[in-house]
Design an enzyme around this catalytic site. Structure first.
Site: not given
Ligand code: DGY
Length: 328
Positions: A162, A164, A243-245, A274, A293
């Site tokens: 996507g 990112i 860096t997602s979830r 988290e 995060h």
């Molecule tokens: C988002 O935008 O989803 C990030 O994880 C929050 O900074």
């Protein structure tokens, strides 16, 4: 709104955002209630302060569920200051006619920078060697000191191409990386633009990659996407970047993979749970770089996100087209 006329109703903002953002809300809403403490409101406080509001401006760490929505029948909009909205029960909001919005197109490049920061930090042992140097251990130069692995020229496997994921791919081009990706749907245009090769099967991608970077939203389909079998499919010299979830990766499986050498290391900005408890065994792993995060955490991007969330809330309450309404 016409000059001098304000939206009749209260907006509750769950963090003390930058003054220009709060001012923008004050210009438009007759009442603006800002949660002043540094930490988030507890669920009961969130419900109490949301009751009677027409708008709620939330963070990714605020849970917006059916119970909260039922406590606020006057609510028109929940403007989430994040691109992800897994903290919001979208179906419950839709059933109650509450508009949900997110903040796309303002944080993708910043988050891609963070993915690269983690990749470089873990592969080149930046954090470990920094700590050792500060501890007074900078001895004479030695050819075997703190050896890491090259990022340039390595194969990067991107899960989810996507906005990112493709921003990460563009950066990887500058590092002469071979770029491969998998996604639910093939992204032919994007893959041509960033020079990425489509690998339909996730485990094949994992087996071919020196770095695996995750860029999928958290859904029922992506929860625990990376578990024991996926770590087994990775090279023992590879690194996982998330860096997602946090919930996209099974935490126990990650810990085991780091402990038993199934992978070389990981760079993670998100965890499950988290925040991660301070005594969690993951924090003992020297082959892990972890940040709290911070993907979108730059001055400029956080202002853009907050302002966009404010504009979404204002639009939803004035009947104007809502820039970033999400439907699930
Ligand atoms: C988002 O935008 O989803 C990030 O994880 C929050 O900074």
């Amino acid at each position: 709104m016409p000059d001098g006329q304000k939206i009749a109703g209260r907006v509750f903002v769950t963090r003390d955002l930058a003054p220009p953002v709060i001012q923008r809300l004050r210009d438009e809403f007759s009442e603006v209630d800002v949660w002043e403490p540094y930490g988030p409101p507890a669920p009961r406080e969130l419900a109490e302060r949301t009751t009677g509001c027409v708008a709620l401006l939330t963070m990714v760490s605020d849970r917006v569920d059916a119970a909260l929505l039922d406590a606020a029948p006057t609510l028109k909009v929940v403007a989430n200051m994040a691109v992800g909205y897994n903290n919001v029960d979208i179906a419950a909001a839709a059933a109650r006619g509450v508009v949900i919005t997110n903040t796309p197109n303002v944080l993708e490049e910043t988050t891609a920078d963070m993915a690269f920061a983690l990749m470089l930090a873990v592969a080149r042992r930046v954090v470990e060697s920094d700590a050792d140097t500060r501890a007074g251990n900078w001895g004479l130069w030695h050819p075997g000191l703190w050896l890491g692995n090259d990022v340039h020229g390595a194969t990067l496997g991107i899960v989810g191409l996507g906005t990112i994921g493709s921003a990460v791919a563009r950066r990887a081009g500058g590092f002469d990386m071979r770029i491969k990706y998998t996604a639910r749907n093939r992204q032919s245009e994007t893959e041509a633009a960033v020079g990425a090769e489509y690998v339909p099967d996730l485990r094949d991608l994992l087996g071919q990659s020196d770095f695996v970077s995750l860029h999928v939203p958290l859904t029922d389909a992506t929860r625990d996407l990376i578990g024991v079998p996926e770590f087994r499919a990775m090279k023992s010299t590879a690194y996982l970047i998330n860096t997602s979830r946090g919930d996209v990766v099974n935490t126990d499986a990650l810990l085991a993979a780091l402990q038993d050498g199934a992978i070389a290391g990981a760079g993670i900005d998100v965890t499950a749970p988290e925040p991660i408890p301070p005594d969690h065994p993951l924090l003992k792993q020297s082959n892990l770089v972890i940040t709290p995060h911070l993907g979108s955490a730059t001055h400029a991007t956080r202002i853009r996100m907050a302002m966009l969330a404010a504009e979404n809330a204002i639009a939803a309450c004035t009947g104007a087209p809502v820039p970033n309404a999400v439907t699930g």
